[in-house]
Design an enzyme around this catalytic site. Structure first.
Site, PDB file in Angstrom:
ATOM      1  N   GLU A  65      37.904  37.750  44.652  1.00  0.00           N
ATOM      2  CA  GLU A  65      39.122  37.607  44.817  1.00  0.00           C
ATOM      3  C   GLU A  65      39.660  37.238  46.220  1.00  0.00           C
ATOM      4  O   GLU A  65      40.702  36.682  46.627  1.00  0.00           O
ATOM      5  CB  GLU A  65      39.929  38.739  44.162  1.00  0.00           C
ATOM      6  CG  GLU A  65      39.790  38.991  42.652  1.00  0.00           C
ATOM      7  CD  GLU A  65      38.410  39.679  42.245  1.00  0.00           C
ATOM      8  OE1 GLU A  65      38.106  39.793  41.063  1.00  0.00           O
ATOM      9  OE2 GLU A  65      37.641  39.896  43.032  1.00  0.00           O
ATOM     10  N   HIS A 134      41.563  49.161  34.363  1.00  0.00           N
ATOM     11  CA  HIS A 134      42.097  47.614  33.819  1.00  0.00           C
ATOM     12  C   HIS A 134      43.416  47.872  33.159  1.00  0.00           C
ATOM     13  O   HIS A 134      43.914  46.999  32.365  1.00  0.00           O
ATOM     14  CB  HIS A 134      41.309  47.255  32.833  1.00  0.00           C
ATOM     15  CG  HIS A 134      39.837  47.024  33.420  1.00  0.00           C
ATOM     16  ND1 HIS A 134      38.740  47.718  33.806  1.00  0.00           N
ATOM     17  CD2 HIS A 134      39.156  45.653  33.864  1.00  0.00           C
ATOM     18  CE1 HIS A 134      37.784  47.206  34.023  1.00  0.00           C
ATOM     19  NE2 HIS A 134      37.782  46.053  34.086  1.00  0.00           N
TER      20      HIS A 134
END
Length: 339
Positions: A65, A134
């Site tokens: 990322e 998450h």
């Protein structure tokens, strides 16, 4: 029931349509992220794009990322308009330097001489037992930091308009979409998020909230999934003779404080619903925006319905116990009346 000429889309399809339409008219727009190519995105929001635009403009990336968000910042400063996906907002920790020390600050560092026209889209929200890494929302984390616009649509119409507006903006926009509103059945689907969406391109003003239900007794303010919980609570309250107004923030930065204050000035009571953590977050900022402006408008102390300050549990019964829901909003009203 679908009306004649009604064109209902999920948020996922509305996002993909907005992106495709902008890519057709602006060759500087391209998309990067993990699994956004042939898979069409884990949440469906890039579905069909690689077939039309190819791998040069729909770029599947390695799991790095920091690398692809940093690359997007450079591309944006060099005249491109990248759209990048951070698959889960929870993953911000591994790439926050690229987000906050580069993307958010470089316009300021350059004295306004450099633009950073990029969109960082990222999924938020729990409710489907995916655990503490998450399932967060983190609205307050991103809204707290200067230099980025932040939006959070609650329905497909707003999702398309916000996506188009974000791609055309010369500042970085963090586009936070809730997994439970995407229309992906395996995540659970909120029917109220799938609404009529015009086929032609359009924009929605970033920084403007909406009153999505008129009322006179209490203002319930939220964004994303919280708007749907607020609307369901309003129906429950209506059965008790209580008229609840629901304000959809739509945009977190800029925050439309005037619409919030106008609603509370009318109702005299405020309940803020936030799937993010209770402390130091968006809910407190909204309450402060009202009380610091004119406390005399309030007939009762404001209430918050938010996620408690604990990591999000994996066990379904524990997670559901923590999440905001319509019954908790009704309970907040009851507590307000009892005080």
């Amino acid at each position: 029931m679908t009306k004649p000429n009604e064109r209902k889309l999920t948020i996922a399809r509305a996002m993909a349509e907005a992106t495709a339409q902008e890519m057709r008219i602006d060759p500087s727009v391209f998309v990067m992220g993990e699994d956004i190519g042939p898979l069409g995105g884990v949440y469906g929001n890039t579905r069909g794009l690689i077939e039309e635009f190819g791998a040069e403009r729909i770029r599947d990336t390695p799991i790095s990322e920091t690398a692809f968000i940093g690359a997007a910042v450079g591309a944006a400063q060099d005249g491109m308009r990248p759209v990048v996906e951070l698959m889960f907002v929870d993953f911000f920790g591994v790439c926050f330097d690229a987000i906050y020390n580069l993307m958010a600050k470089n316009i300021y560092f350059s004295g306004g001489n450099v633009k950073v026209p990029m969109v960082l889209m990222t999924s938020t929200g729990g409710g489907y037992s995916d655990g503490g890494q998450h399932s967060q929302c983190l609205y307050g984390t991103f809204a707290h930091l200067p230099g980025m616009k932040v939006v959070a649509p609650s329905n497909a119409y707003d999702a398309k308009g916000l996506m188009t507006a974000a791609m055309r903006d010369d500042s970085p926009v963090v586009y936070m979409y809730h997994k439970g509103l995407q229309g992906m059945g395996w995540l659970g689907t909120e029917a109220g998020a799938t609404v009529h969406v015009p086929e032609e391109p359009y924009t929605l003003e970033i920084g403007k909230a909406k009153v999505v239900r008129e009322g006179k007794d209490v203002s319930i303010v939220s964004c994303g999934m919280g708007v749907h919980n607020a609307l369901k609570a309003a129906k429950k309250l209506e059965a008790q003779g209580v008229s609840a107004e629901v304000v959809d923030l739509v945009s977190l930065v800029p925050l439309d404080r005037e619409t919030i204050r106008a609603s509370v000035a009318k109702t005299g009571r405020l309940i803020v619903v936030d799937e993010d953590y209770m402390s130091y977050g968006l809910s407190g900022e909204i309450i402060a925006s009202v009380t610091e402006h004119d406390i005399s408008a309030l007939k009762a102390a404001p209430k918050r319905v938010a996620f408690p300050d604990v990591p999000i549990p994996f066990a379904r019964v524990m997670e559901q116990f923590c999440l905001p829901n319509p019954d908790k909003i009704v309970a907040a009203w009851d507590q307000m009346q009892a005080a």
